[in-house]
Motif scaffolding. Structure first.
Motif, PDB file in Angstrom:
ATOM      1  N   GLU A  90       0.840  -1.197   0.000  1.00 49.91           N
ATOM      2  CA  GLU A  90       0.000   0.000   0.000  1.00 49.91           C
ATOM      3  C   GLU A  90       0.871   1.240   0.000  1.00 49.91           C
ATOM      4  O   GLU A  90       1.852   1.330   0.746  1.00 49.91           O
ATOM      5  CB  GLU A  90      -0.904  -0.002   1.218  1.00 49.91           C
ATOM      6  CG  GLU A  90      -1.893   1.153   1.257  1.00 49.91           C
ATOM      7  CD  GLU A  90      -2.858   1.048   2.425  1.00 49.91           C
ATOM      8  OE1 GLU A  90      -3.594   2.024   2.664  1.00 49.91           O
ATOM      9  OE2 GLU A  90      -2.860  -0.009   3.086  1.00 49.91           O
ATOM     10  N   ARG A  91       0.529   2.205  -0.814  1.00 50.39           N
ATOM     11  CA  ARG A  91       1.303   3.441  -0.889  1.00 50.39           C
ATOM     12  C   ARG A  91       0.838   4.405   0.202  1.00 50.39           C
ATOM     13  O   ARG A  91      -0.364   4.644   0.360  1.00 50.39           O
ATOM     14  CB  ARG A  91       1.152   4.106  -2.257  1.00 50.39           C
ATOM     15  CG  ARG A  91       1.583   3.232  -3.425  1.00 50.39           C
ATOM     16  CD  ARG A  91       3.060   2.853  -3.375  1.00 50.39           C
ATOM     17  NE  ARG A  91       3.454   2.119  -4.561  1.00 50.39           N
ATOM     18  CZ  ARG A  91       3.744   0.828  -4.599  1.00 50.39           C
ATOM     19  NH1 ARG A  91       3.673   0.102  -3.486  1.00 50.39           N
ATOM     20  NH2 ARG A  91       4.102   0.233  -5.731  1.00 50.39           N
ATOM     21  N   PRO A  92       1.772   4.977   0.959  1.00 54.99           N
ATOM     22  CA  PRO A  92       1.384   5.960   1.977  1.00 54.99           C
ATOM     23  C   PRO A  92       0.950   7.262   1.324  1.00 54.99           C
ATOM     24  O   PRO A  92       1.246   7.511   0.148  1.00 54.99           O
ATOM     25  CB  PRO A  92       2.672   6.141   2.778  1.00 54.99           C
ATOM     26  CG  PRO A  92       3.768   5.839   1.808  1.00 54.99           C
ATOM     27  CD  PRO A  92       3.225   4.761   0.912  1.00 54.99           C
ATOM     28  N   PRO A  93       0.255   8.116   2.078  1.00 53.96           N
ATOM     29  CA  PRO A  93      -0.093   9.429   1.524  1.00 53.96           C
ATOM     30  C   PRO A  93       1.153  10.200   1.109  1.00 53.96           C
ATOM     31  O   PRO A  93       2.227  10.050   1.693  1.00 53.96           O
ATOM     32  CB  PRO A  93      -0.812  10.119   2.692  1.00 53.96           C
ATOM     33  CG  PRO A  93      -1.311   9.002   3.549  1.00 53.96           C
ATOM     34  CD  PRO A  93      -0.268   7.931   3.437  1.00 53.96           C
ATOM     35  N   VAL A  94       0.987  11.030   0.084  1.00 56.78           N
ATOM     36  CA  VAL A  94       2.071  11.883  -0.410  1.00 56.78           C
ATOM     37  C   VAL A  94       1.586  13.319  -0.391  1.00 56.78           C
ATOM     38  O   VAL A  94       0.506  13.630  -0.893  1.00 56.78           O
ATOM     39  CB  VAL A  94       2.490  11.470  -1.837  1.00 56.78           C
ATOM     40  CG1 VAL A  94       3.469  12.486  -2.423  1.00 56.78           C
ATOM     41  CG2 VAL A  94       3.115  10.084  -1.830  1.00 56.78           C
ATOM     42  N   ALA A  95       2.370  14.200   0.228  1.00 53.99           N
ATOM     43  CA  ALA A  95       1.984  15.605   0.375  1.00 53.99           C
ATOM     44  C   ALA A  95       0.619  15.720   1.052  1.00 53.99           C
ATOM     45  O   ALA A  95      -0.176  16.604   0.714  1.00 53.99           O
ATOM     46  CB  ALA A  95       2.005  16.326  -0.972  1.00 53.99           C
ATOM     47  N   GLY A  96       0.340  14.811   1.993  1.00 56.65           N
ATOM     48  CA  GLY A  96      -0.937  14.821   2.693  1.00 56.65           C
ATOM     49  C   GLY A  96      -2.102  14.296   1.876  1.00 56.65           C
ATOM     50  O   GLY A  96      -3.250  14.388   2.310  1.00 56.65           O
ATOM     51  N   LEU A  97      -1.827  13.707   0.717  1.00 54.49           N
ATOM     52  CA  LEU A  97      -2.868  13.246  -0.198  1.00 54.49           C
ATOM     53  C   LEU A  97      -2.853  11.726  -0.255  1.00 54.49           C
ATOM     54  O   LEU A  97      -1.847  11.110  -0.619  1.00 54.49           O
ATOM     55  CB  LEU A  97      -2.614  13.818  -1.593  1.00 54.49           C
ATOM     56  CG  LEU A  97      -3.635  13.497  -2.687  1.00 54.49           C
ATOM     57  CD1 LEU A  97      -4.985  14.120  -2.358  1.00 54.49           C
ATOM     58  CD2 LEU A  97      -3.121  14.008  -4.033  1.00 54.49           C
ATOM     59  N   SER A  98      -3.966  11.102   0.112  1.00 51.75           N
ATOM     60  CA  SER A  98      -4.047   9.646   0.041  1.00 51.75           C
ATOM     61  C   SER A  98      -4.092   9.208  -1.422  1.00 51.75           C
ATOM     62  O   SER A  98      -4.627   9.913  -2.284  1.00 51.75           O
ATOM     63  CB  SER A  98      -5.276   9.139   0.794  1.00 51.75           C
ATOM     64  OG  SER A  98      -6.458   9.564   0.140  1.00 51.75           O
ATOM     65  N   LEU A  99      -3.524   8.031  -1.674  1.00 49.16           N
ATOM     66  CA  LEU A  99      -3.430   7.517  -3.042  1.00 49.16           C
ATOM     67  C   LEU A  99      -4.337   6.306  -3.229  1.00 49.16           C
ATOM     68  O   LEU A  99      -4.022   5.376  -3.962  1.00 49.16           O
ATOM     69  CB  LEU A  99      -1.971   7.148  -3.350  1.00 49.16           C
ATOM     70  CG  LEU A  99      -0.958   8.275  -3.212  1.00 49.16           C
ATOM     71  CD1 LEU A  99       0.446   7.794  -3.564  1.00 49.16           C
ATOM     72  CD2 LEU A  99      -1.333   9.480  -4.068  1.00 49.16           C
ATOM     73  N   ASP A 100      -5.515   6.355  -2.589  1.00 44.97           N
ATOM     74  CA  ASP A 100      -6.436   5.231  -2.644  1.00 44.97           C
ATOM     75  C   ASP A 100      -7.399   5.308  -3.825  1.00 44.97           C
ATOM     76  O   ASP A 100      -8.215   4.408  -4.028  1.00 44.97           O
ATOM     77  CB  ASP A 100      -7.222   5.126  -1.342  1.00 44.97           C
ATOM     78  CG  ASP A 100      -7.975   6.411  -1.001  1.00 44.97           C
ATOM     79  OD1 ASP A 100      -7.761   7.432  -1.689  1.00 44.97           O
ATOM     80  OD2 ASP A 100      -8.760   6.399  -0.041  1.00 44.97           O
ATOM     81  N   ARG A 101      -7.343   6.395  -4.595  1.00 45.50           N
ATOM     82  CA  ARG A 101      -8.138   6.522  -5.818  1.00 45.50           C
ATOM     83  C   ARG A 101      -7.381   7.424  -6.780  1.00 45.50           C
ATOM     84  O   ARG A 101      -6.445   8.122  -6.386  1.00 45.50           O
ATOM     85  CB  ARG A 101      -9.517   7.116  -5.534  1.00 45.50           C
ATOM     86  CG  ARG A 101      -9.504   8.562  -5.104  1.00 45.50           C
ATOM     87  CD  ARG A 101     -10.898   9.170  -5.072  1.00 45.50           C
ATOM     88  NE  ARG A 101     -11.541   9.142  -6.379  1.00 45.50           N
ATOM     89  CZ  ARG A 101     -12.488  10.014  -6.751  1.00 45.50           C
ATOM     90  NH1 ARG A 101     -12.897  10.976  -5.921  1.00 45.50           N
ATOM     91  NH2 ARG A 101     -13.034   9.936  -7.945  1.00 45.50           N
ATOM     92  N   PRO A 102      -7.721   7.435  -8.065  1.00 46.58           N
ATOM     93  CA  PRO A 102      -7.012   8.309  -9.006  1.00 46.58           C
ATOM     94  C   PRO A 102      -7.198   9.782  -8.637  1.00 46.58           C
ATOM     95  O   PRO A 102      -8.321  10.242  -8.446  1.00 46.58           O
ATOM     96  CB  PRO A 102      -7.676   7.990 -10.350  1.00 46.58           C
ATOM     97  CG  PRO A 102      -8.316   6.658 -10.173  1.00 46.58           C
ATOM     98  CD  PRO A 102      -8.729   6.596  -8.748  1.00 46.58           C
TER      99      PRO A 102
END
Length: 368
Positions: A90-102
């Motif tokens: 699972e990818r962690p959030p990047v720049a406070g943005l979750s990567l669970d959807r496009p």
């Protein structure tokens, strides 16, 4: 992932589909919205060997991967395990943005000469208004750039970039909009981060300015929400597309990004704080860019979130026979769906409202 001096392994996820439609044994891709049940395994000898860098390719169901890898030398077996770990983690959030959807990154060019909208938002008030409009239309992050990096573009001094971009970044950040800065300059990165930018988007992959890695490393150490986009490019914008040569575009881009990530980690940057971008249109002719686009899922093997940009680019023009960048929306939307179908977490676009609608319809019909 160089296994030894003779051969290296790559795994490209295939059979990508919604979890509810996946076959038994399928695995989630990057902890996201798609599963994969097979992969293309490529054993590739380094270029320059007597074989000429030939690749052995085969399609394998995941259920057969372990037994196939069991017949490989130990370094390649270990590499196969590492590939699966990175493809499925699972990818962690990047720049406070979750990567669970496009997600969507909207573009604000405060430049007089960008290929698509140069001069449209050179005035700070217009640029801020445009950024606000992109956020309201569905942009999860707004990317502000003050230097065109189109093919043939000349470099812009850091002080000019700062004067153009930083006031816009500060005003957008004050409104609670997540902001990225599109720059190759360490001085611009420093000023933009101080003004509230959370993401550094460097088309040179932190190669252009020798101080860039230290600036980003220090910023990520101080603030858990700061991250960086490391893009693939060869050379400089002024010359990058004159005669790029690739043995295999998708595999070469993967290998060069992997080497860049190793360099970033050796410099103290956490891989979890990095997004990778294949650099469509940067040091790639149309067919080379198309080959990379068809194999975007390969990049998940780097263990990072993936960002891509097709919007209004020459790749779209080449297939759609449209010369004006503003006339390339239909082709850009088609490319966006191809990216979503391969698990790309962030798409960089000019036309946010239209792309958000296309994404939402695709999610409703494909993933539910």
């Amino acid at each position: 992932m160089m296994e030894d001096d003779e051969t290296r392994l790559t795994l490209r996820p295939l059979g990508l589909t919604a979890p509810e439609q996946a076959l038994p044994g399928a695995r989630r891709l990057a902890g996201g919205w798609l599963c994969f049940d097979r992969c293309e395994a490529v054993l590739r000898t380094p270029a320059g060997k007597a074989t000429g860098g030939a690749a052995d390719r085969r399609i394998l169901p995941l259920a057969d991967l372990d037994s196939w890898a069991g017949g490989l030398p130990d370094p390649l077996r270990r590499s196969c395990r590492l590939w699966l770990e990175r493809l499925t983690a699972e990818r962690p959030p990047v720049a406070g943005l979750s990567l669970d959807r496009p997600r969507l990154m909207g573009i604000v060019n405060v430049t007089p000469d960008s290929f698509s909208d140069g001069g449209c938002h050179a005035d700070a008030d217009r640029a801020v208004a445009h950024g606000i409009g992109l956020a309201e239309a569905g942009a999860d992050i707004v990317d502000v750039g003050a230097e065109s990096t189109r093919p043939g573009a000349a470099a812009v001094p850091a002080e000019d970039q700062i004067a153009r971009a930083v006031p816009v970044i500060a005003r957008l950040a004050e409104r609670g909009i997540r902001v990225s800065v599109d720059t190759r300059s360490a001085a611009v990165m420093t000023a933009a981060l101080a003004a509230g930018a959370r993401l550094v988007n460097d088309v040179s992959g932190l190669r252009h300015d020798r101080r860039a890695l230290a600036v980003v490393g220090d910023a990520t150490a101080r603030d858990p929400d700061v991250a960086v986009v490391v893009m693939h490019m060869r050379g400089e914008p002024a010359t990058m597309n004159q005669a790029p040569v690739y043995e295999d575009p998708a595999l070469d881009v993967y290998d060069e990004l992997a080497e860049r990530l190793r360099w970033c980690e050796e410099g103290g940057l956490d891989r979890a704080r990095i997004l990778v971008d294949p650099g469509i249109g940067f040091a790639k002719r149309m067919e080379q860019g198309a080959a990379v686009a068809r194999s975007l899922s390969l990049l998940h093997g780097l263990g990072c979130g993936v960002l891509a940009g097709f919007s209004r680019k020459g790749l779209v023009r080449g297939w759609a026979d449209s010369t004006a960048p503003r006339d390339r929306l239909p082709g850009s939307l088609a490319a966006a769906i191809i990216a979503f179908e391969q698990g790309v977490q962030i798409l960089r676009v000019h036309d946010v409202r239209e792309t958000a609608q296309a994404r939402d319809v695709w999610e409703a019909l494909r993933l539910r």
